[in-house]
Structure formats: C-alpha cells, structure tokens
Write a protein that holds these residues in place. Structure first.
Motif, mmCIF file in Angstrom:
data_model
loop_
_atom_site.group_PDB
_atom_site.id
_atom_site.type_symbol
_atom_site.label_atom_id
_atom_site.label_comp_id
_atom_site.label_asym_id
_atom_site.label_seq_id
_atom_site.Cartn_x
_atom_site.Cartn_y
_atom_site.Cartn_z
ATOM 1 N N ASN A 69 33.280 27.379 34.439
ATOM 2 C CA ASN A 69 33.375 29.241 33.759
ATOM 3 C C ASN A 69 32.852 29.858 33.983
ATOM 4 O O ASN A 69 32.491 31.035 33.253
ATOM 5 N N ASN A 70 31.698 29.706 35.014
ATOM 6 C CA ASN A 70 30.733 30.697 35.300
ATOM 7 C C ASN A 70 30.601 31.108 37.149
ATOM 8 O O ASN A 70 30.511 29.926 37.510
ATOM 9 N N ASP A 71 31.148 32.768 36.923
ATOM 10 C CA ASP A 71 31.046 32.346 39.389
ATOM 11 C C ASP A 71 29.763 33.570 39.216
ATOM 12 O O ASP A 71 29.298 34.370 38.716
ATOM 13 N N ASP A 72 29.247 32.983 40.456
ATOM 14 C CA ASP A 72 28.257 32.967 41.334
ATOM 15 C C ASP A 72 28.459 33.507 42.333
ATOM 16 O O ASP A 72 28.180 32.563 43.437
ATOM 17 N N PHE A 73 27.991 34.850 42.894
ATOM 18 C CA PHE A 73 29.122 34.527 44.893
ATOM 19 C C PHE A 73 28.952 36.041 45.057
ATOM 20 O O PHE A 73 28.653 37.265 44.511
ATOM 21 N N GLN A 74 28.831 36.504 46.776
ATOM 22 C CA GLN A 74 29.180 37.455 47.703
ATOM 23 C C GLN A 74 30.401 37.880 47.007
ATOM 24 O O GLN A 74 31.110 36.952 48.327
ATOM 25 N N TYR A 75 30.743 38.756 47.089
ATOM 26 C CA TYR A 75 32.141 39.409 46.763
ATOM 27 C C TYR A 75 32.407 40.989 47.610
ATOM 28 O O TYR A 75 32.109 41.548 47.938
ATOM 29 N N TYR A 76 33.531 40.676 48.927
ATOM 30 C CA TYR A 76 33.809 41.884 50.172
ATOM 31 C C TYR A 76 35.011 42.323 49.375
ATOM 32 O O TYR A 76 35.882 41.212 49.838
ATOM 33 N N TYR A 77 35.355 43.036 48.678
ATOM 34 C CA TYR A 77 36.912 43.504 48.228
ATOM 35 C C TYR A 77 37.227 44.804 48.080
ATOM 36 O O TYR A 77 36.697 45.488 48.243
ATOM 37 N N LYS A 78 38.678 44.627 47.621
ATOM 38 C CA LYS A 78 38.887 46.372 47.654
ATOM 39 C C LYS A 78 39.988 45.633 46.275
ATOM 40 O O LYS A 78 41.058 44.959 46.309
ATOM 41 N N GLU A 79 40.633 47.281 45.579
ATOM 42 C CA GLU A 79 41.000 46.554 44.172
ATOM 43 C C GLU A 79 42.792 46.973 44.873
ATOM 44 O O GLU A 79 42.933 48.239 45.563
ATOM 45 N N VAL A 80 44.416 46.477 44.675
ATOM 46 C CA VAL A 80 45.531 46.550 45.155
ATOM 47 C C VAL A 80 46.237 46.154 43.367
ATOM 48 O O VAL A 80 45.698 45.311 42.714
ATOM 49 N N THR A 81 47.528 46.547 44.072
ATOM 50 C CA THR A 81 48.581 46.368 43.134
ATOM 51 C C THR A 81 49.970 45.701 43.759
ATOM 52 O O THR A 81 49.671 46.386 44.924
ATOM 53 N N TYR A 140 48.131 38.406 36.571
ATOM 54 C CA TYR A 140 47.312 39.362 37.090
ATOM 55 C C TYR A 140 47.664 40.613 35.534
ATOM 56 O O TYR A 140 48.664 40.802 35.863
ATOM 57 N N PRO A 141 46.449 40.939 35.326
ATOM 58 C CA PRO A 141 47.431 42.795 33.847
ATOM 59 C C PRO A 141 47.530 43.410 35.091
ATOM 60 O O PRO A 141 46.674 43.607 36.152
ATOM 61 N N ASP A 142 48.593 43.718 34.456
ATOM 62 C CA ASP A 142 49.987 45.221 35.409
ATOM 63 C C ASP A 142 49.506 45.264 37.343
ATOM 64 O O ASP A 142 49.892 46.278 37.425
ATOM 65 N N ASP A 143 49.372 43.472 37.413
ATOM 66 C CA ASP A 143 49.637 43.166 38.464
ATOM 67 C C ASP A 143 49.184 43.661 39.757
ATOM 68 O O ASP A 143 48.997 43.962 40.812
ATOM 69 N N THR A 144 47.508 44.184 39.363
ATOM 70 C CA THR A 144 45.987 44.598 39.410
ATOM 71 C C THR A 144 45.112 43.688 39.941
ATOM 72 O O THR A 144 44.867 42.924 38.492
ATOM 73 N N PHE A 145 44.670 44.095 40.905
ATOM 74 C CA PHE A 145 43.797 42.956 41.476
ATOM 75 C C PHE A 145 42.354 43.054 42.116
ATOM 76 O O PHE A 145 42.565 44.237 43.173
ATOM 77 N N LEU A 146 42.096 42.310 42.508
ATOM 78 C CA LEU A 146 40.886 42.521 43.615
ATOM 79 C C LEU A 146 40.864 41.520 44.505
ATOM 80 O O LEU A 146 41.186 40.474 44.553
ATOM 81 N N LEU A 147 41.312 42.244 46.172
ATOM 82 C CA LEU A 147 41.267 41.352 47.282
ATOM 83 C C LEU A 147 40.197 40.806 47.893
ATOM 84 O O LEU A 147 40.171 42.395 48.108
#
Length: 576
Positions: free
Chosen positions: A222-234, A340-347
C-alpha cells in the motif's frame, strides 16, 4: 559551456540528475559534435569528447578532456564506469587504447598533446585522471566517485560535447504533488512516494525515444515509490509502448511500464502493465486508495528479458492488458474493473529500481496514446487487438437492461433476461474471451442484489455465447435470501444442474471461480464480514472447453418483464 551538455556531477557542479546508460551513449557516440560517422570503424574518423570540470582541483586538472578512441559495447555503461567505479570497466576503458586525456578541447578534438602517466602506468584506482598530468608528473587526489560521501574531490561535473538542448531535452520535474500549468499534450515528470532518495529524470530525444531514470523502494503493498512521466486525462484510451531497453537492474522486482493512476498519492489506486527486472511480465493493480496491490496477471514468457511491447486498453470501467514481441500480434495478459473518480486519472510511464539508493534506466520507444471511442459499433483504433464487445445479450434477452458503470460500482438493472436454467439461457453478460486451455481465476464482489423470483447474478465460465452452451456458474440467488448458489450445464443443450446453495447475509458476498486450463474447476465464496474463502460444491468439475472460453458477470431477471437491480464493485480475472 554552450558546446557541452551536463551528464553527471556532484556538489556545486551537479546541475541535474545523472544521465542513464542509453541517454549518455546516444549523446556521446551518436550526437556529439565529434561523433564518429561509423561507430564500428577502427580507428574512428572523429572522436567524441567528455569534459570533466573540478572546482577545487589543481590548475592543470580543473578541466580535463577525455577523447574516446573505440566503440563501447552495448551492455557496458561508460558513464557509470567513469563516475561510480574504480577500474578499467572490464577492459573496455583502458588508457591509450580506449581513450586519451588532454588539457584543451582543441587538443582533444585533434588528438594533440595527450597527457602522460608516471612510469607510463595509469592508476585505475584514481578514476578519470589516473594520477596523470600534462607533464607526466604524478598528481594525486584529483578524482571522485559520485556516490562516495567523502571523496578526494567533491565539486565535480561531467559534460559531453553535444550542445545543450540540440538532441536530448529534459522534462522539468514537478516540485510538489500538483500538476503545473500545462498544455493539453504536455507530460510532466515527478518522483512519487516517500522513499525516492535519488531523484528520477525524464529525457526526450528528437527520434521519439523517452529515457527515464528512476529509483524508489517499490510499487507494491500500500505504498509506492517511483518516477512517473504522466499527464491528466479523462475518458477511454488505448496506450502502447515499446520497452526498448531496461538497464542498471539491481533487483528482479524492478519495474517499468504503463500506468493509469488516480493521483500521485503514494497509496493511490492504479492499473499497470509492467516488465520486471527479472520476473517476467505483470498486470498489477490497487483497486482502491490505501488498499494492497495485487497481480491481476502474471506470466513469464522470458523472465530475464529487457524489452517487450506493452499495451493497456481502458474502456469505461474495464482495463485490459496486452503484451507483444513485435507490437503487431498481441496476447491478452489480464482484465480488471477499475473506478477512477469522475473518470479522470493520470496516464503515463513508470520506472522503479526497487532500491531507493539506486537508479535504473528504461528506454521507451513508440509511445502512442489514442482516444478510445467507446461504446461504438466500430472502435476507432485501427490496430485494436480484438473487436470483442464485453457487453452482450445471450439468448432471447429483452434489450431494456441498463449497464451503468459508476465511480465506485457497476449496476445492472431492469429486465435482464428470462433465466439461467434448463437447456436454454437468457441473460445479460459482461464477459471477456480467454484461451480455452488457459488457467485463470475470476473474483466478483456482489454488493447489492434485488430481483424477481428467478433472478441470478454472478460469475460464469461459458463455452462461447450460444444460448445452450455448456457453462459453470457461481453467484447470488436472492429468492428467499437463498444466498450463494452453484450450477452447471455439462453438455451443449443439456439441462442445467443446481449443485449447492449457502446462505450469506443480505445477499452480499465475494465469489470466485478458478480454472486450471485442463478441466479442473474450483468454486469458493466468502461473506463480506469474513476473511476466509470457503469451498462450495460445483458438481462436475471436469468441464473442458474449445479454443475460446468466455469469463464474465452474468445477470438475469429470471423471467420476461422481470426486474433486477444487481450491483458490484469488483470484478477481476487473473492468470494462474
């Protein structure tokens, strides 16, 4: 410094995090101002240059220019050898054979006035300069090792003779857990979690490659540590990427791949298609914030591979994972339900070294994000792995059933068919195809069920979608609060046989079907308040199927013009 690009450093001369293996190699050998026209030529027609700057070194060593004479093997990380080790890089970084040292950039480019070493011997215990000098006199303590806490020299930087920003650019990291102002197509870089001691970086080259370095303790529990390359989408998407290389692996649980994540919180819900450092491929998920991660698909076609094509297809609340050797022929690795809340998430793309003090580097290529127009009679994705529509009617089902994905659960209501019984079935089916010889496990959480006398809802494994196909079913039968029931039809067109029923309070339970791919099937259930799975009789458990089998959620009202309200918050299919 306009001629040079920073690639590594420490102290006051550390401008950003160090380049990874592949990003450095392409900068040095392919795109430096003096890159050889033929990397395999002996000798090179031109020689790439690495400059070291040292703030407190002796005057002769404040700037030293390294002239590379030979090709570096693809599996050897030259920058790591020079900056982090003491030695000759396994015989591939030998003075006067693989490199020479010079006092000026012009001398290095032309090969003039090369440095000498005392007794004609380079000291490999003193990285980069070897205690050598322009005159050949021994000069001590002019070297460093980047990860050492107290090296002889602390403020040191390394630069390749590639003008900054001309081929590789760095994505500016996010400084906190909020998205900075960005354009519609902009991705950002962020270290997610509480245990990322070496910051990750994302670098993009003009050929479309993405070089990501990342540390981090893990993406698990229940704990994550990493590098993330992302944008917010719906909405709905089809995402593919080629994991072209995976370098600097120090743990077999290192991870790289595609992630769809609700937020950058360390315990956020997510779905991830990943290549591990030594345990093959995984489809991994955390179904709710603060919950524990689990593997929704585990398979090892080649546990020690360092490249593969990955794909995630999100259609409403369903996420399917695929993998491929060539980016053309896709194999499904799992399917889950995710809200995902409001069908919005990070991709985006992830890298985790599974070691907070170590960076792995992954080179991603052909990263493609397509919107998925769903539902649609003809999906917009030209190379979709399948045209299979998971929502269907089996038999003579009245088509006023409503399938309603929500933010926390799926709801099936109104008429949903005349029954799952006898020798012909009529029901609503939210299902997925699997190879008939594949081993898998399906789990469903039934949260609420109200219906007419013959209503049923649960997991079905079925030999196709014909109305009389053989099948096995475990689910809820709400009539008189019966609870969990199991039943099956062992032959095409045969009668359905009820095997067992077990009471559970309020018609709420977890149900599970496990199939070994060769005929053996196990049914289990547990009440919502229970921590233990209970076996339940399934009658004949030797059903075999054809080339394809369907697995999904089956719901029926039990009669024409009947009514059903069936709700579930979790449906997962996992490879065994």
């Amino acid at each position: 410094m306009s001629t040079f690009t920073f690639v590594a450093g420490r102290g006051e001369l550390k401008l950003t995090e160090k380049f990874g293996h592949q990003a450095f190699a392409t900068s040095m050998f392919d795109h430096s101002l003096t890159a050889p026209s033929d990397i395999n030529a002996v000798p090179f027609d031109k020689n790439p240059i690495l400059m070291r700057a040292c703030a407190e070194c002796s005057d002769t060593h404040k700037r030293v220019f390294y002239r590379r004479l030979t090709k570096m093997p693809d599996d050897k990380d030259l920058l790591y050898c020079i900056t982090e080790t003491r030695g000759d890089c396994g015989g591939f970084n030998v003075w006067n054979k693989d490199f020479t040292l010079h006092s000026t950039y012009e001398d290095a480019v032309n090969g003039d006035n090369a440095w000498s070493c005392p007794n004609n011997a380079f000291n490999y215990g003193a990285p980069f300069d070897g205690e050598c000098s322009p005159s050949g006199a021994r000069v001590r303590n002019q070297w460093t090792v980047l990860h050492w806490s107290t090296p002889p020299q602390y403020n040191v930087g390394y630069y390749v003779n590639m003008p900054e920003g001309t081929f590789i650019t760095e994505v500016e990291p996010v400084s906190d857990s909020t998205l900075r102002s960005q354009g519609e197509d902009d991705f950002v870089s962020e270290d997610v979690g509480n245990d990322v001691r070496i910051g990750g970086r994302v670098r993009l080259d003009e050929d479309g490659k993405i070089y990501i370095t990342g540390s981090g303790a893990n993406i698990w529990h229940n704990n994550d540590d990493f590098q993330y390359y992302y944008k917010e989408v719906t909405g709905d998407f089809d995402i593919t990427v080629n994991v072209a290389s995976f370098d600097n692996i120090v743990n077999s649980n290192a991870k790289a791949g595609i992630m769809l994540r609700a937020s950058t919180d360390h315990d956020s819900e997510y779905a991830q298609a990943l290549l591990s450092g030594g345990k093959g491929l995984r489809f991994q998920s955390r179904s709710s914030k603060g919950n524990w991660s689990y593997n929704a698909g585990t398979f090892d076609p080649n546990p020690h591979r360092t490249n593969v094509w990955l794909r995630l297809v999100k259609q409403m609340t369903t996420i399917d994972m695929y993998w491929s050797e060539d980016g053309k022929d896709w194999t499904q690795g799992g399917s889950i339900t995710m809200f995902y809340p409001d069908d919005t998430f990070l991709l985006g793309l992830t890298v985790c070294s599974h070691d907070a003090n170590w960076q792995s580097e992954v080179t991603f290529d052909n990263f493609v994000v397509n919107s998925y127009n769903f539902p649609s009679a003809a999906p917009s994705i030209s190379d979709a792995p399948t045209s299979w529509d998971p929502n269907m009617y089996v038999g003579e089902t009245q088509e006023n059933v409503e399938y309603i994905p929500g933010s926390t659960q799926v709801r099936v209501k109104n008429d949903a068919g005349s029954g799952i019984d006898g020798d012909v079935d009529s029901f609503f089916y939210h299902a997925f195809q699997r190879p008939g010889t594949s081993a898998f496990e399906a789990v469903l959480s039934v949260d609420y069920f109200y219906g007419s006398d013959g209503a049923k809802g649960g997991i079905m494994v079925r030999d196709g979608t014909g109305a009389s196909a053989k099948n096995t079913f475990i689910g809820i039968y709400p009539r008189d609060n019966t609870g969990v029931v199991t039943q099956s039809r062992s032959t095409e067109g045969g009668d359905t046989v009820r095997h067992k029923s077990m009471y559970v309070p309020n018609n709420k339970a977890f149900v599970k079907l496990s199939y070994d791919g060769s005929g053996a099937m196990v049914a289990q259930y547990k009440a919502v308040e229970s921590d233990e799975w209970e076996d339940i009789d399934l009658g004949r458990n030797d059903l075999t199927f054809g080339d394809k089998v369907t697995v999904g959620v089956a719901v029926t009202g039990g009669g024409y013009d009947s009514y059903v309200d069936f709700r579930y918050s979790k449906f997962e299919i996992t490879d065994l």
